[in-house]
Design an enzyme around this catalytic site. Structure first.
Site, PDB file in Angstrom:
ATOM      1  N   THR A  18       0.814  -1.218   0.000  1.00 29.56           N
ATOM      2  CA  THR A  18       0.000   0.000   0.000  1.00 29.56           C
ATOM      3  C   THR A  18       0.845   1.264   0.000  1.00 29.56           C
ATOM      4  O   THR A  18       0.506   2.257  -0.653  1.00 29.56           O
ATOM      5  CB  THR A  18      -0.924  -0.019   1.245  1.00 29.56           C
ATOM      6  OG1 THR A  18      -1.797  -1.139   1.133  1.00 29.56           O
ATOM      7  CG2 THR A  18      -1.744   1.243   1.364  1.00 29.56           C
ATOM      8  N   SER A  61       1.682  -7.581  -0.987  1.00 28.47           N
ATOM      9  CA  SER A  61       2.567  -8.462  -0.209  1.00 28.47           C
ATOM     10  C   SER A  61       2.058  -9.886  -0.111  1.00 28.47           C
ATOM     11  O   SER A  61       2.815 -10.790   0.232  1.00 28.47           O
ATOM     12  CB  SER A  61       2.832  -7.891   1.181  1.00 28.47           C
ATOM     13  OG  SER A  61       1.691  -7.959   1.986  1.00 28.47           O
ATOM     14  N   THR A  93       1.650  -4.489   4.251  1.00 32.81           N
ATOM     15  CA  THR A  93       1.499  -4.897   5.651  1.00 32.81           C
ATOM     16  C   THR A  93       0.897  -6.292   5.810  1.00 32.81           C
ATOM     17  O   THR A  93       1.023  -6.897   6.865  1.00 32.81           O
ATOM     18  CB  THR A  93       0.602  -3.897   6.407  1.00 32.81           C
ATOM     19  OG1 THR A  93      -0.672  -3.829   5.748  1.00 32.81           O
ATOM     20  CG2 THR A  93       1.228  -2.522   6.460  1.00 32.81           C
ATOM     21  N   ASP A  94       0.231  -6.800   4.763  1.00 30.34           N
ATOM     22  CA  ASP A  94      -0.504  -8.062   4.924  1.00 30.34           C
ATOM     23  C   ASP A  94       0.386  -9.222   5.376  1.00 30.34           C
ATOM     24  O   ASP A  94      -0.065 -10.108   6.101  1.00 30.34           O
ATOM     25  CB  ASP A  94      -1.200  -8.458   3.612  1.00 30.34           C
ATOM     26  CG  ASP A  94      -2.335  -7.507   3.249  1.00 30.34           C
ATOM     27  OD1 ASP A  94      -2.621  -6.587   4.038  1.00 30.34           O
ATOM     28  OD2 ASP A  94      -2.936  -7.691   2.170  1.00 30.34           O
TER      29      ASP A  94
HETATM   30  N1  ASP Z   1      -3.094  -3.953   2.502  1.00 29.26           N
HETATM   31  C1  ASP Z   1      -1.756  -4.183   2.153  1.00 29.26           C
HETATM   32  C2  ASP Z   1      -0.807  -3.152   2.687  1.00 29.26           C
HETATM   33  O1  ASP Z   1      -1.089  -2.613   3.726  1.00 29.26           O
HETATM   34  C3  ASP Z   1      -1.473  -4.571   0.790  1.00 29.26           C
HETATM   35  C4  ASP Z   1      -0.240  -5.408   0.806  1.00 29.26           C
HETATM   36  O2  ASP Z   1       0.037  -6.038   1.825  1.00 29.26           O
HETATM   37  O3  ASP Z   1       0.494  -5.370  -0.146  1.00 29.26           O
HETATM   38  O4  ASP Z   1       0.221  -2.856   2.156  1.00 29.26           O
END
Ligand code: ASP
Length: 338
Positions: A18, A61, A93-94
């Site tokens: 993100t 991710s 973050t995932d």
């Molecule tokens: N929601 C995710 C983020 O916070 C997307 C990911 O993990 O790429 O980055």
């Protein structure tokens, strides 16, 4: 400028997430920015460190693989060998709780490796990426953060890779460390550490380098236990090519009694590790004695994961199998987390 006042040198590697995502023609947001764009957007970083920016991946991710992270670990180790003072990994973050822990297992250096991301994209009001990048750089450049292995910094909190997890799908305060809380905070531009974790007492688990991108890692299944599960999936795992399994049991590490025999049969064919779906506290080893309890499963050959979550236990088992460890050595790796 005297040599003693040189700015620390950091390597920043962006993998996507993100924090790198802008509006996409297909709708929604998608990864477009690289590490150099992110660093350029935060001028205050120049006061913290000299940063070399590289962008090996641009993905959400959930598409990262352990082989990708082995590549990142090798790149960080090479940079450390060249004298870099710390590393920043910028990603989605995932899967941060997995990638940070995998880096912890594979980098093994006193110098900080700090993983950061953002819960809001750079074009959203209140975007948290720039603040997280600055806080991450402060920690990565900080001598106090040495010796703590890989750290995760978001929302001005400093978490140990081995305990952190993403506990919310939306909030900027999404990251939590269940067993003891964060190690510290970034306040007024300084990393303040309130507690420390000891070094990991483990062998080096970086897979031998060859064509790292093509690295062939043994598949390990992750099986979460729900009430009333009869375990019919378990006998299929060897035929599907799995080389190990992690069972995420209920409570202190329990499965329905009707499943116990299937778990034992599987443990006779491949290493089976037992974690807890509660996500806090260790898997027990010597308290409950009914069919499907931890005493029963351990007697059937299952290895307790200690304080490791099932996600982290799975990565550990993949790397231990890749290293070719015999059963006792695999058990020893998990014993380090008791
Ligand atoms: N929601 C995710 C983020 O916070 C997307 C990911 O993990 O790429 O980055």
């Amino acid at each position: 400028m005297p040599e003693t006042s040189r700015r620390p040198h950091l390597l920043a590697l962006s993998l996507g997430g993100t924090i790198t995502m802008t509006a996409s023609a297909a709708g929604g947001i998608a990864p477009t920015l690289g590490a150099a764009d992110l660093v350029a957007a935060v001028p205050a970083l120049a006061e913290i460190a000299e940063i070399e920016a590289r962008s090996p991946f641009r993905v959400g991710s959930s598409s990262l693989t352990l082989a990708n992270i082995a590549e990142v670990a090798a790149e960080i180790r090479a940079a450390f060998a060249d004298g870099v003072d710390g590393a920043l990994v910028i990603q989605g973050t995932d899967t941060i709780e997995e990638t940070a822990f995998a880096l912890d297992l594979m980098v093994r250096d006193d110098r900080p490796v700090v993983v950061i991301g953002a819960m809001r994209g750079p074009q959203q009001p209140g975007a948290d990426g720039p603040a997280n990048l600055l806080a991450g750089a402060i920690v990565a450049a900080s001598p106090e953060a040495r010796g703590l292995g890989t750290l995760v910094v978001l929302n001005d909190e400093i978490h140990a890779a081995r305990y952190v997890r993403k506990g919310h799908s939306a909030l900027t305060s999404a990251f939590v460390s269940d067993n003891g809380g964060p190690l510290g905070l970034v306040v007024e531009g300084r990393a303040r550490l309130f507690s420390r974790v000891g070094p990991l007492d483990l062998p080096d688990l970086l897979p031998a380098r060859g064509a790292t991108a093509d690295i062939d890692l043994p598949p390990v299944a992750l099986v979460k236990i729900g009430m009333g599960d009869d375990g019919r999936l378990l006998p299929a795992l060897p035929g599907l090519g799995y080389r190990g399994a992690v069972i995420e049991g209920a409570g202190a590490g329990h499965v329905p009694g009707v499943m116990a025999e299937a778990v034992g049969a599987l443990a006779g064919e491949m290493p089976v590790v037992l974690a807890s779906r509660t996500l806090g506290g260790p898997v027990f080893e010597c308290t409950y004695g009914y069919p499907g309890s931890e005493i029963d499963l351990i007697a059937r050959g299952v290895l307790p994961a200690g304080l490791l979550s099932a996600l982290k236990a799975r990565l550990t088992l993949v790397l231990a199998l890749k290293a070719g460890f015999p059963r006792e050595a695999v058990a020893g790796v998990f014993a380090a987390f008791r």
